[in-house]
Design an enzyme around this catalytic site. Structure first.
Site, PDB file in Angstrom:
ATOM      1  N   CYS A   1       0.789  -0.648   7.760  1.00  0.00           N
ATOM      2  CA  CYS A   1       2.336   0.019   7.028  1.00  0.00           C
ATOM      3  C   CYS A   1       3.197  -1.012   7.525  1.00  0.00           C
ATOM      4  CB  CYS A   1       2.613   1.242   7.734  1.00  0.00           C
ATOM      5  SG  CYS A   1       2.607   1.330   9.752  1.00  0.00           S
TER       6      CYS A   1
ATOM      7  N   HIS B   1       6.989   7.844   3.071  1.00  0.00           N
ATOM      8  CA  HIS B   1       6.238   6.528   3.711  1.00  0.00           C
ATOM      9  C   HIS B   1       5.185   6.096   2.939  1.00  0.00           C
ATOM     10  CE1 HIS B   1       4.898   3.736   6.637  1.00  0.00           C
ATOM     11  NE2 HIS B   1       4.185   4.351   7.449  1.00  0.00           N
TER      12      HIS B   1
END
Length: 364
Positions: free
Chosen positions: A83, A319
């Site tokens: 991420c 996200h």
């Protein structure tokens, strides 16, 4: 040594998994952002650097370049730092410019969790060290460092309220590229929802009697974001107005069982390298995968939430893993024009125990 500057930054809307962007594979999402960033420049891009975490594999950056109609001569490289991939892509492009490898780069990230062929996540760490899922890892941090549910919910409420205020003021429209037939509003933000009540009622998501909930955590999302990076000399030559100047970056590892702590050593490292204290930093964009991360970060550095994510973040908006780091820089690029900070940080904590931080300065 050349100086790298950001001259433009854009993103798509953020969609929920299997939501409004479910029919868009990653190269398609990325293509909208790439086309928007190059439409006003007549010179070729030296390279396209994109981050991606959950597939489908292959060189998505090159695929996206071709999908967006770039000349065959425009290359592409895909990187995976989970991420943190989108932020790492920008970091790499800035260092490539510093090293003289080119003058014009597009760097960012993309994620389509909806079309990912992978049912399970990749391993972050060997089992003998510990490889917790991110929700359990967030619970580990909350328990070890005494970050209560009330502390997490307090920041989550702030994220929702800030994001709604930014939506109401039209701030996000500065960041967004149009996708035909898709509303220009992030899917996860629901202005009519009573977030105060929701935060109190939602149960723990990952552990009985835990503190991490769906309310104080991010969602699972689709989206793309990227920035147009140039050498400062090239920006002047093309008469393009730069907004952010890259100062320095750092990446560091930490215990894989406590990945939410990653931004703390990364930011400590970059401040020390540049003889700065946290008081010198005017604005920080940090990924809100979990509110526990931001609450711990704020407490560790004794920094007010006023300096952190002033327009909301991933808890409210989502996200999309590989894109999230690039969304941080895109948000920062547009916030600079409203708040006029001098020094800024973008930082992200990563599954497997990693942290990245980039130090920026405003170009006045």
């Amino acid at each position: 040594m050349k100086k790298a500057v950001i001259v433009n930054a854009k993103r798509t809307v953020i969609g929920k998994k299997n939501g409004m962007l479910r029919d868009y594979p990653p190269e398609k999402l990325a293509s909208y952002v790439i086309r928007n960033l190059v439409k006003d420049i007549d010179e070729p891009v030296d390279d396209i650097v994109f981050g991606n975490a959950v597939g489908p594999g292959g060189n998505i950056a090159r695929l996206s370049a071709l999908e967006s109609g770039q000349p065959y001569q425009t290359p592409g490289i895909t990187i995976d730092r989970q991420c943190g991939s989108g932020l790492e892509a920008i970091r790499l492009a800035c260092h490539l410019i510093q090293g003289g490898a080119g003058d014009i780069f597009i760097a960012g990230g993309v994620e389509s969790t909806s079309t990912s062929p992978f049912k399970c996540r990749a391993r972050f760490s060997p089992e003998h060290i510990g490889d917790p899922d991110m929700g359990i890892a967030a619970e580990n941090v909350a328990e070890k460092y005494g970050i209560t549910r009330e502390m997490q919910d307090e920041f989550a409420r702030l994220s929702y309220m800030r994001a709604y205020a930014s939506l109401s003021k039209g701030y996000f429209s500065d960041e967004l590229v149009q996708i035909e037939g898709i509303p220009m509003r992030d899917e996860g933000l629901k202005p009519n929802l009573n977030y105060e009540r929701m935060l109190k009622r939602v149960p723990p998501s990952f552990k009985k009697n835990g503190t991490v909930t769906a309310g104080n955590s991010c969602g699972i999302n689709d989206g793309a974001a990227a920035v147009l990076v140039m050498s400062e000399e090239k920006a002047r030559e093309l008469n393009v107005k730069p907004v952010l100047r890259f100062v320095d970056s750092t990446v560091i590892g930490t215990d894989p069982n406590f990945p939410a702590t990653g931004p703390i050593p990364a930011v400590s490292n970059i401040l020390a390298k540049n003889n700065l204290s946290v008081e010198d930093i005017d604005l920080i964009e940090i990924n809100e995968a979990f509110a526990v991360k931001v609450a711990l970060f704020s407490r560790t550095f004794s920094i007010s939430y006023d300096k952190i994510n002033p327009e909301g973040g991933a808890i409210a908006l989502g996200h999309p893993y590989g894109a999230s780091g690039a969304i941080l820089v895109t948000r920062l690029f547009h916030e600079v024009k409203r708040y006029f900070p001098d020094l800024m940080l973008s930082a992200i904590g990563i599954g497997g125990g990693l942290g990245i931080a980039i130090l920026w300065e405003r170009i006045s």
